[in-house]
Design a protein around this motif. Structure first.
Motif, PDB file in Angstrom:
ATOM      1  N   ALA A 222      13.590  17.963  -3.590  1.00  0.00           N
ATOM      2  CA  ALA A 222      14.765  18.373  -2.832  1.00  0.00           C
ATOM      3  C   ALA A 222      15.896  17.355  -2.915  1.00  0.00           C
ATOM      4  N   GLN A 223      15.571  16.103  -3.258  1.00  0.00           N
ATOM      5  CA  GLN A 223      16.586  15.053  -3.340  1.00  0.00           C
ATOM      6  C   GLN A 223      17.116  14.850  -4.764  1.00  0.00           C
ATOM      7  N   LYS A 224      16.583  15.557  -5.702  1.00  0.00           N
ATOM      8  CA  LYS A 224      17.052  15.415  -7.076  1.00  0.00           C
ATOM      9  C   LYS A 224      18.355  16.184  -7.274  1.00  0.00           C
ATOM     10  N   ARG A 225      19.229  15.619  -8.060  1.00  0.00           N
ATOM     11  CA  ARG A 225      20.546  16.204  -8.306  1.00  0.00           C
ATOM     12  C   ARG A 225      20.802  16.313  -9.800  1.00  0.00           C
ATOM     13  N   GLU A 226      21.814  17.113 -10.137  1.00  0.00           N
ATOM     14  CA  GLU A 226      22.251  17.266 -11.518  1.00  0.00           C
ATOM     15  C   GLU A 226      23.686  16.769 -11.661  1.00  0.00           C
ATOM     16  N   LEU A 227      24.118  16.654 -12.916  1.00  0.00           N
ATOM     17  CA  LEU A 227      25.481  16.197 -13.201  1.00  0.00           C
ATOM     18  C   LEU A 227      26.484  17.251 -12.750  1.00  0.00           C
ATOM     19  N   GLY A 228      27.466  16.825 -11.966  1.00  0.00           N
ATOM     20  CA  GLY A 228      28.480  17.748 -11.483  1.00  0.00           C
ATOM     21  C   GLY A 228      29.674  17.848 -12.416  1.00  0.00           C
ATOM     22  N   GLU A 229      30.573  18.774 -12.096  1.00  0.00           N
ATOM     23  CA  GLU A 229      31.749  18.997 -12.938  1.00  0.00           C
ATOM     24  C   GLU A 229      32.675  17.788 -12.969  1.00  0.00           C
ATOM     25  N   ALA A 230      32.691  17.013 -11.892  1.00  0.00           N
ATOM     26  CA  ALA A 230      33.582  15.853 -11.839  1.00  0.00           C
ATOM     27  C   ALA A 230      33.229  14.823 -12.903  1.00  0.00           C
ATOM     28  N   LEU A 231      31.952  14.704 -13.228  1.00  0.00           N
ATOM     29  CA  LEU A 231      31.549  13.730 -14.248  1.00  0.00           C
ATOM     30  C   LEU A 231      32.036  14.135 -15.635  1.00  0.00           C
ATOM     31  N   TYR A 232      31.944  15.414 -15.954  1.00  0.00           N
ATOM     32  CA  TYR A 232      32.427  15.882 -17.257  1.00  0.00           C
ATOM     33  C   TYR A 232      33.944  15.745 -17.356  1.00  0.00           C
ATOM     34  N   ILE A 233      34.630  16.062 -16.270  1.00  0.00           N
ATOM     35  CA  ILE A 233      36.088  15.878 -16.265  1.00  0.00           C
ATOM     36  C   ILE A 233      36.432  14.397 -16.359  1.00  0.00           C
ATOM     37  N   GLY A 234      35.605  13.549 -15.740  1.00  0.00           N
ATOM     38  CA  GLY A 234      35.851  12.113 -15.819  1.00  0.00           C
ATOM     39  C   GLY A 234      35.715  11.573 -17.229  1.00  0.00           C
ATOM     40  N   TRP A 235      34.701  12.012 -17.959  1.00  0.00           N
ATOM     41  CA  TRP A 235      34.568  11.579 -19.363  1.00  0.00           C
ATOM     42  C   TRP A 235      35.749  12.044 -20.203  1.00  0.00           C
TER      43      TRP A 235
ATOM     44  N   PHE B  50      24.519  22.264  -2.827  1.00  0.00           N
ATOM     45  CA  PHE B  50      24.896  21.006  -2.185  1.00  0.00           C
ATOM     46  C   PHE B  50      25.723  20.189  -3.174  1.00  0.00           C
ATOM     47  N   TRP B  51      26.864  19.719  -2.706  1.00  0.00           N
ATOM     48  CA  TRP B  51      27.742  18.878  -3.502  1.00  0.00           C
ATOM     49  C   TRP B  51      27.882  17.527  -2.824  1.00  0.00           C
ATOM     50  N   GLU B  52      27.895  16.466  -3.606  1.00  0.00           N
ATOM     51  CA  GLU B  52      28.100  15.116  -3.103  1.00  0.00           C
ATOM     52  C   GLU B  52      29.207  14.458  -3.915  1.00  0.00           C
TER      53      GLU B  52
ATOM     54  N   VAL C 105      39.015  12.848  -6.051  1.00  0.00           N
ATOM     55  CA  VAL C 105      38.923  13.648  -4.822  1.00  0.00           C
ATOM     56  C   VAL C 105      37.912  14.780  -4.922  1.00  0.00           C
ATOM     57  N   MET C 106      37.430  15.086  -6.120  1.00  0.00           N
ATOM     58  CA  MET C 106      36.478  16.199  -6.257  1.00  0.00           C
ATOM     59  C   MET C 106      35.130  15.854  -5.630  1.00  0.00           C
ATOM     60  N   PRO C 107      34.491  16.811  -4.932  1.00  0.00           N
ATOM     61  CA  PRO C 107      33.167  16.543  -4.354  1.00  0.00           C
ATOM     62  C   PRO C 107      32.014  16.823  -5.312  1.00  0.00           C
ATOM     63  N   GLN C 108      32.276  17.356  -6.497  1.00  0.00           N
ATOM     64  CA  GLN C 108      31.198  17.753  -7.408  1.00  0.00           C
ATOM     65  C   GLN C 108      30.775  16.612  -8.324  1.00  0.00           C
ATOM     66  N   TRP C 109      30.409  15.476  -7.742  1.00  0.00           N
ATOM     67  CA  TRP C 109      29.835  14.399  -8.532  1.00  0.00           C
ATOM     68  C   TRP C 109      28.343  14.630  -8.712  1.00  0.00           C
ATOM     69  N   ARG C 110      27.686  15.009  -7.647  1.00  0.00           N
ATOM     70  CA  ARG C 110      26.264  15.351  -7.688  1.00  0.00           C
ATOM     71  C   ARG C 110      26.097  16.755  -7.127  1.00  0.00           C
ATOM     72  N   VAL C 111      25.372  17.596  -7.825  1.00  0.00           N
ATOM     73  CA  VAL C 111      25.155  18.983  -7.381  1.00  0.00           C
ATOM     74  C   VAL C 111      23.663  19.256  -7.294  1.00  0.00           C
ATOM     75  N   SER C 112      23.326  20.348  -6.640  1.00  0.00           N
ATOM     76  CA  SER C 112      21.916  20.697  -6.423  1.00  0.00           C
ATOM     77  C   SER C 112      21.213  20.978  -7.740  1.00  0.00           C
ATOM     78  N   ALA C 113      19.958  20.592  -7.788  1.00  0.00           N
ATOM     79  CA  ALA C 113      19.106  20.858  -8.950  1.00  0.00           C
ATOM     80  C   ALA C 113      18.063  21.898  -8.545  1.00  0.00           C
ATOM     81  N   PHE C 114      18.102  23.071  -9.150  1.00  0.00           N
ATOM     82  CA  PHE C 114      17.180  24.158  -8.819  1.00  0.00           C
ATOM     83  C   PHE C 114      15.980  24.084  -9.767  1.00  0.00           C
ATOM     84  N   ILE C 115      15.016  23.296  -9.357  1.00  0.00           N
ATOM     85  CA  ILE C 115      13.819  23.100 -10.174  1.00  0.00           C
ATOM     86  C   ILE C 115      12.583  23.229  -9.293  1.00  0.00           C
ATOM     87  N   GLU C 116      11.478  23.568  -9.906  1.00  0.00           N
ATOM     88  CA  GLU C 116      10.173  23.662  -9.258  1.00  0.00           C
ATOM     89  C   GLU C 116      10.266  24.508  -7.983  1.00  0.00           C
TER      90      GLU C 116
END
Length: 225
Positions: A156-169, A46-48, A26-37
């Protein structure tokens, strides 16, 4: 005593894994914003997730929107939604079976052999559930890393690993360890039961010794005649 400790530890880890599986689903933090360039607007995140995407502004206001259609998701998130739902059901089923197989419960009777097989089944389901959780989490992480280093993808479309992925592992590891403890508990019970039936008790040996001493042999009777 060791078997009771394994049962309690396995049940605890299984419960934690079940809660973690539902939380990751149920967590929305699978993909999060990447602040680069050029993407340096840090006051807006942004959370996906599997069910919705969210926009969080300056840690004060957050707006979430549920996806209008399943087809709006990428293929990895579509597969992750189905696998995580299946993992949630499997973890709940395994947890309930583990409770029924505990020695302190009386719902399944007092037959320890039946309870041992129930715990073994619960342990196997926990291990399979951990593998099911590991597949979508690793799949989504691989897609995020691939797009992050792809020069064709817009910044703008690039994302980083969200907290849900770390909790999933972590959840997958906990589920696998909990299932392994139940399997080890079954092996310990089998070894103890085989050892118990292979060696006769001290009372039985004493009783057989006295019976042999009381009943004389046929050869000794013939001597008296």
């Amino acid at each position: 005593m060791a078997t009771h400790a394994l049962e309690i530890a396995g049940l605890f880890l299984g419960g934690v894994g079940m809660v973690g599986t539902v939380a990751v689903t149920v967590m929305p933090q699978w993909r999060v914003s990447a602040f680069i360039e050029n993407n340096i607007v840090v006051f807006e995140n942004f959370w996906e997730g599997l069910w919705m995407n969210c926009v969080r502004q300056a840690n004060i206001r957050m707006q979430c929107k549920i996806y209008d259609s399943l087809l709006a998701l990428s293929p990895d998130l579509q597969a992750a939604r189905g696998l995580m739902c299946a993992a949630s059901v499997m973890s709940f089923l395994a947890f309930m079976m583990a409770i029924l197989g505990m020695k302190c419960t009386r719902c399944t009777g007092d037959n320890e052999k039946v309870k041992a097989h129930i715990l073994l089944t619960a342990g196997i389901i926990f291990i399979v559930t951990g593998m099911v959780v590991l597949i979508p989490v690793s799949w989504v992480a691989n897609a995020i890393i691939r797009d992050f280093y792809n020069p064709i993808v817009n910044v703008a479309q690039k994302r980083e690993l969200g907290e849900a992925l770390y909790i999933g592992w972590t959840t997958a590891l906990v589920l696998i360890v909990g299932g392994a403890l139940f399997c080890c508990n079954f092996c310990c019970n089998e070894k103890s039961s085989s050892y118990r039936y292979s060696i006769p008790s001290h009372r039985t040996t004493q009783r057989s010794y006295h019976m042999e001493k009381k009943s004389p042999s046929v050869y000794s009777r013939s001597q008296y005649v």
